[in-house]
Scaffold this motif. Structure first.
Motif, PDB file in Angstrom:
ATOM      1  N   LYS A  94      57.138  56.717  -4.876  1.00  0.00           N
ATOM      2  CA  LYS A  94      57.332  55.472  -4.150  1.00  0.00           C
ATOM      3  C   LYS A  94      57.301  55.777  -2.658  1.00  0.00           C
ATOM      4  O   LYS A  94      57.757  56.816  -2.214  1.00  0.00           O
ATOM      5  CB  LYS A  94      58.672  54.825  -4.521  1.00  0.00           C
ATOM      6  N   VAL A  95      56.721  54.857  -1.890  1.00  0.00           N
ATOM      7  CA  VAL A  95      56.625  55.073  -0.457  1.00  0.00           C
ATOM      8  C   VAL A  95      57.231  53.898   0.272  1.00  0.00           C
ATOM      9  O   VAL A  95      57.316  52.786  -0.252  1.00  0.00           O
ATOM     10  CB  VAL A  95      55.148  55.242  -0.012  1.00  0.00           C
ATOM     11  N   GLY A  96      57.657  54.142   1.497  1.00  0.00           N
ATOM     12  CA  GLY A  96      58.216  53.074   2.319  1.00  0.00           C
ATOM     13  C   GLY A  96      57.126  52.222   2.928  1.00  0.00           C
ATOM     14  O   GLY A  96      55.948  52.546   2.876  1.00  0.00           O
ATOM     15  N   ARG A  97      57.550  51.136   3.549  1.00  0.00           N
ATOM     16  CA  ARG A  97      56.596  50.208   4.134  1.00  0.00           C
ATOM     17  C   ARG A  97      55.739  50.858   5.212  1.00  0.00           C
ATOM     18  O   ARG A  97      54.594  50.494   5.415  1.00  0.00           O
ATOM     19  CB  ARG A  97      57.355  49.018   4.731  1.00  0.00           C
ATOM     20  N   LYS A  98      56.280  51.845   5.905  1.00  0.00           N
ATOM     21  CA  LYS A  98      55.535  52.430   7.010  1.00  0.00           C
ATOM     22  C   LYS A  98      54.293  53.170   6.532  1.00  0.00           C
ATOM     23  O   LYS A  98      53.406  53.463   7.318  1.00  0.00           O
ATOM     24  CB  LYS A  98      56.421  53.393   7.803  1.00  0.00           C
ATOM     25  N   HIS A  99      54.215  53.497   5.248  1.00  0.00           N
ATOM     26  CA  HIS A  99      53.065  54.218   4.720  1.00  0.00           C
ATOM     27  C   HIS A  99      52.074  53.303   4.012  1.00  0.00           C
ATOM     28  O   HIS A  99      51.100  53.776   3.456  1.00  0.00           O
ATOM     29  CB  HIS A  99      53.530  55.317   3.750  1.00  0.00           C
ATOM     30  N   GLN A 100      52.317  52.014   4.017  1.00  0.00           N
ATOM     31  CA  GLN A 100      51.444  51.118   3.269  1.00  0.00           C
ATOM     32  C   GLN A 100      50.302  50.646   4.161  1.00  0.00           C
ATOM     33  O   GLN A 100      50.422  49.695   4.907  1.00  0.00           O
ATOM     34  CB  GLN A 100      52.247  49.935   2.723  1.00  0.00           C
ATOM     35  N   CYS A 101      49.198  51.368   4.068  1.00  0.00           N
ATOM     36  CA  CYS A 101      48.017  51.043   4.872  1.00  0.00           C
ATOM     37  C   CYS A 101      47.062  50.269   3.979  1.00  0.00           C
ATOM     38  O   CYS A 101      46.314  50.850   3.217  1.00  0.00           O
ATOM     39  CB  CYS A 101      47.372  52.332   5.384  1.00  0.00           C
ATOM     40  N   GLY A 145      45.701  49.994  -5.750  1.00  0.00           N
ATOM     41  CA  GLY A 145      45.997  48.730  -5.088  1.00  0.00           C
ATOM     42  C   GLY A 145      46.098  48.770  -3.587  1.00  0.00           C
ATOM     43  O   GLY A 145      46.013  47.748  -2.948  1.00  0.00           O
ATOM     44  N   PHE A 146      46.312  49.957  -2.947  1.00  0.00           N
ATOM     45  CA  PHE A 146      46.417  49.899  -1.506  1.00  0.00           C
ATOM     46  C   PHE A 146      45.056  49.727  -0.853  1.00  0.00           C
ATOM     47  O   PHE A 146      44.944  49.565   0.342  1.00  0.00           O
ATOM     48  CB  PHE A 146      47.191  51.084  -0.918  1.00  0.00           C
ATOM     49  N   MET A 156      37.070  58.338  12.523  1.00  0.00           N
ATOM     50  CA  MET A 156      38.505  58.104  12.680  1.00  0.00           C
ATOM     51  C   MET A 156      39.033  57.203  11.567  1.00  0.00           C
ATOM     52  O   MET A 156      40.137  57.393  11.058  1.00  0.00           O
ATOM     53  CB  MET A 156      38.774  57.501  14.054  1.00  0.00           C
ATOM     54  N   PHE A 157      38.230  56.233  11.174  1.00  0.00           N
ATOM     55  CA  PHE A 157      38.620  55.344  10.073  1.00  0.00           C
ATOM     56  C   PHE A 157      38.760  56.129   8.769  1.00  0.00           C
ATOM     57  O   PHE A 157      39.743  55.974   8.027  1.00  0.00           O
ATOM     58  CB  PHE A 157      37.577  54.243   9.918  1.00  0.00           C
ATOM     59  N   LEU A 158      37.801  57.002   8.476  1.00  0.00           N
ATOM     60  CA  LEU A 158      37.855  57.797   7.248  1.00  0.00           C
ATOM     61  C   LEU A 158      39.105  58.668   7.211  1.00  0.00           C
ATOM     62  O   LEU A 158      39.769  58.780   6.175  1.00  0.00           O
ATOM     63  CB  LEU A 158      36.603  58.672   7.130  1.00  0.00           C
ATOM     64  N   GLN A 159      39.442  59.282   8.341  1.00  0.00           N
ATOM     65  CA  GLN A 159      40.645  60.106   8.340  1.00  0.00           C
ATOM     66  C   GLN A 159      41.889  59.250   8.130  1.00  0.00           C
ATOM     67  O   GLN A 159      42.825  59.677   7.439  1.00  0.00           O
ATOM     68  CB  GLN A 159      40.773  60.896   9.634  1.00  0.00           C
ATOM     69  N   ASN A 160      41.919  58.041   8.683  1.00  0.00           N
ATOM     70  CA  ASN A 160      43.050  57.154   8.438  1.00  0.00           C
ATOM     71  C   ASN A 160      43.215  56.862   6.950  1.00  0.00           C
ATOM     72  O   ASN A 160      44.325  56.848   6.417  1.00  0.00           O
ATOM     73  CB  ASN A 160      42.877  55.841   9.205  1.00  0.00           C
ATOM     74  N   VAL A 161      42.090  56.605   6.280  1.00  0.00           N
ATOM     75  CA  VAL A 161      42.131  56.344   4.842  1.00  0.00           C
ATOM     76  C   VAL A 161      42.698  57.555   4.101  1.00  0.00           C
ATOM     77  O   VAL A 161      43.564  57.429   3.225  1.00  0.00           O
ATOM     78  CB  VAL A 161      40.725  56.005   4.314  1.00  0.00           C
ATOM     79  N   MET A 162      42.243  58.743   4.467  1.00  0.00           N
ATOM     80  CA  MET A 162      42.678  59.950   3.777  1.00  0.00           C
ATOM     81  C   MET A 162      44.152  60.245   4.041  1.00  0.00           C
ATOM     82  O   MET A 162      44.886  60.668   3.136  1.00  0.00           O
ATOM     83  CB  MET A 162      41.786  61.122   4.195  1.00  0.00           C
ATOM     84  N   LEU A 163      44.614  59.999   5.261  1.00  0.00           N
ATOM     85  CA  LEU A 163      46.027  60.193   5.570  1.00  0.00           C
ATOM     86  C   LEU A 163      46.900  59.170   4.844  1.00  0.00           C
ATOM     87  O   LEU A 163      47.999  59.499   4.381  1.00  0.00           O
ATOM     88  CB  LEU A 163      46.243  60.109   7.077  1.00  0.00           C
ATOM     89  N   ALA A 164      46.426  57.926   4.758  1.00  0.00           N
ATOM     90  CA  ALA A 164      47.181  56.901   4.041  1.00  0.00           C
ATOM     91  C   ALA A 164      47.321  57.271   2.568  1.00  0.00           C
ATOM     92  O   ALA A 164      48.378  57.101   1.964  1.00  0.00           O
ATOM     93  CB  ALA A 164      46.492  55.545   4.178  1.00  0.00           C
ATOM     94  N   ALA A 165      46.245  57.811   1.980  1.00  0.00           N
ATOM     95  CA  ALA A 165      46.300  58.247   0.582  1.00  0.00           C
ATOM     96  C   ALA A 165      47.284  59.395   0.418  1.00  0.00           C
ATOM     97  O   ALA A 165      48.103  59.415  -0.505  1.00  0.00           O
ATOM     98  CB  ALA A 165      44.909  58.661   0.113  1.00  0.00           C
ATOM     99  N   SER A 166      47.221  60.365   1.326  1.00  0.00           N
ATOM    100  CA  SER A 166      48.112  61.515   1.253  1.00  0.00           C
ATOM    101  C   SER A 166      49.576  61.097   1.361  1.00  0.00           C
ATOM    102  O   SER A 166      50.447  61.644   0.674  1.00  0.00           O
ATOM    103  CB  SER A 166      47.767  62.514   2.366  1.00  0.00           C
ATOM    104  N   ALA A 167      49.864  60.097   2.198  1.00  0.00           N
ATOM    105  CA  ALA A 167      51.235  59.619   2.356  1.00  0.00           C
ATOM    106  C   ALA A 167      51.778  59.032   1.061  1.00  0.00           C
ATOM    107  O   ALA A 167      52.986  58.958   0.861  1.00  0.00           O
ATOM    108  CB  ALA A 167      51.296  58.576   3.472  1.00  0.00           C
ATOM    109  N   ARG A 168      50.894  58.621   0.172  1.00  0.00           N
ATOM    110  CA  ARG A 168      51.292  58.060  -1.113  1.00  0.00           C
ATOM    111  C   ARG A 168      51.280  59.091  -2.232  1.00  0.00           C
ATOM    112  O   ARG A 168      51.405  58.753  -3.399  1.00  0.00           O
ATOM    113  CB  ARG A 168      50.349  56.911  -1.483  1.00  0.00           C
TER     114      ARG A 168
END
Length: 262
Positions: free
Chosen positions: A12-19, A55-56, A188-200
């Motif tokens: 489970k992740v907090g709201r700050k990681h929900q990209c 779903g994210f 930069m967008f691709l890295q954001n996607v990958m970091l958001a996935a990693s945070a989950r």
């Protein structure tokens, strides 16, 4: 290069990681139970019946929350905020059709499919040649593939087109009328996607290999007239038992590429 699997639940992740990529996303799968997709079983190590929720990346909300978060966005920067990206999320039956079509084309190897752009230079040179060889032979060494084993190399490369067993694939596209600056933004967008996935607790593998089959992909996913494939990406949980997931690659020290002008 990762081996990826599906599994029933993630951390489970907090709201700050929900990209949540709720703008510019085509959710191309046909999952059961709303947004809940099942692993397509395309040659990966995961249980073919294990549910997985992408779903994210869904336009209807963030994974695991059951909420409708249409106000969420991916906050990657871009010149003048033009946001030149578009994402096709593939899972379920659509994922399987894509895998089957591209694997079949790859197996034919008749030369009829060519990339729309060159990802790598036409001829490698140092220091890039040495880095590429170290990466490639490091992977093959872990997999027990020896120099000259062409068929085994081709079989390993083919796993790209099965998303390395991941239950969800992403296809990234751009309007082909855009110039190089927008491609810089895209990174930069691709890295954001990958970091958001990693945070989950998820893992990703960005894949340039798909660009050879851009015509097949564009037809199956119904790309627009000016829509150009940038790359693909596998999304799933990392398989801790896969030897390729133990590959450790270093990075060049700053002194090799940073010049300080005082």
């Amino acid at each position: 290069m990762l081996r990826l699997i599906a599994r029933a639940t993630g951390p489970k992740v907090g709201r700050k990681h929900q990209c949540c990529l709720s703008t510019g996303v085509d959710y191309a799968g046909q999952p059961s139970q709303g947004r809940r997709a099942r692993h397509g079983g395309a040659g990966g190590p995961g249980d073919a019946g294990t549910p997985f929720d992408p779903g994210f990346f869904s336009p209807t909300g963030a994974a695991g929350t059951g909420e409708r978060d249409s106000g969420e966005r991916c906050w990657a920067p871009s010149g003048n905020n033009i946001q030149p990206w578009r994402v096709h999320v593939v899972c379920g039956r659509t994922r399987q059709r894509l895998v089957d079509a591209v694997c079949s084309a790859y197996d034919r190897a008749d030369g009829s499919y060519q990339a729309e752009y060159h990802y790598y230079p036409r001829e490698f040179f140092e220091p890039y040649l040495g880095r590429r060889r170290k990466s490639g032979w490091g992977l093959y060494g872990l997999l027990g593939i020896q120099k000259g084993e062409t068929e085994r190399m081709r079989a390993q490369h083919r796993k790209n087109f099965e998303f390395f067993g991941a239950p969800v694939g992403l296809m990234f596209s751009i309007d082909r009328r855009m110039e190089q600056g927008s491609w810089l933004d895209y990174g930069m967008f691709l890295q954001n996607v990958m970091l958001a996935a990693s945070a989950r607790g998820l893992a990703t593998c960005a894949q340039g290999a798909w660009i050879d089959y851009h015509r097949l992909i564009a037809d199956l996913l119904k790309f627009g007239e000016q829509e150009q494939l940038v790359c693909g990406m596998a999304l799933g949980y990392p398989d801790p038992e896969a030897p390729e997931n133990t590959l450790a690659l270093d990075r060049a020290p700053l002194s090799e590429y940073v010049v300080v002008h005082d």
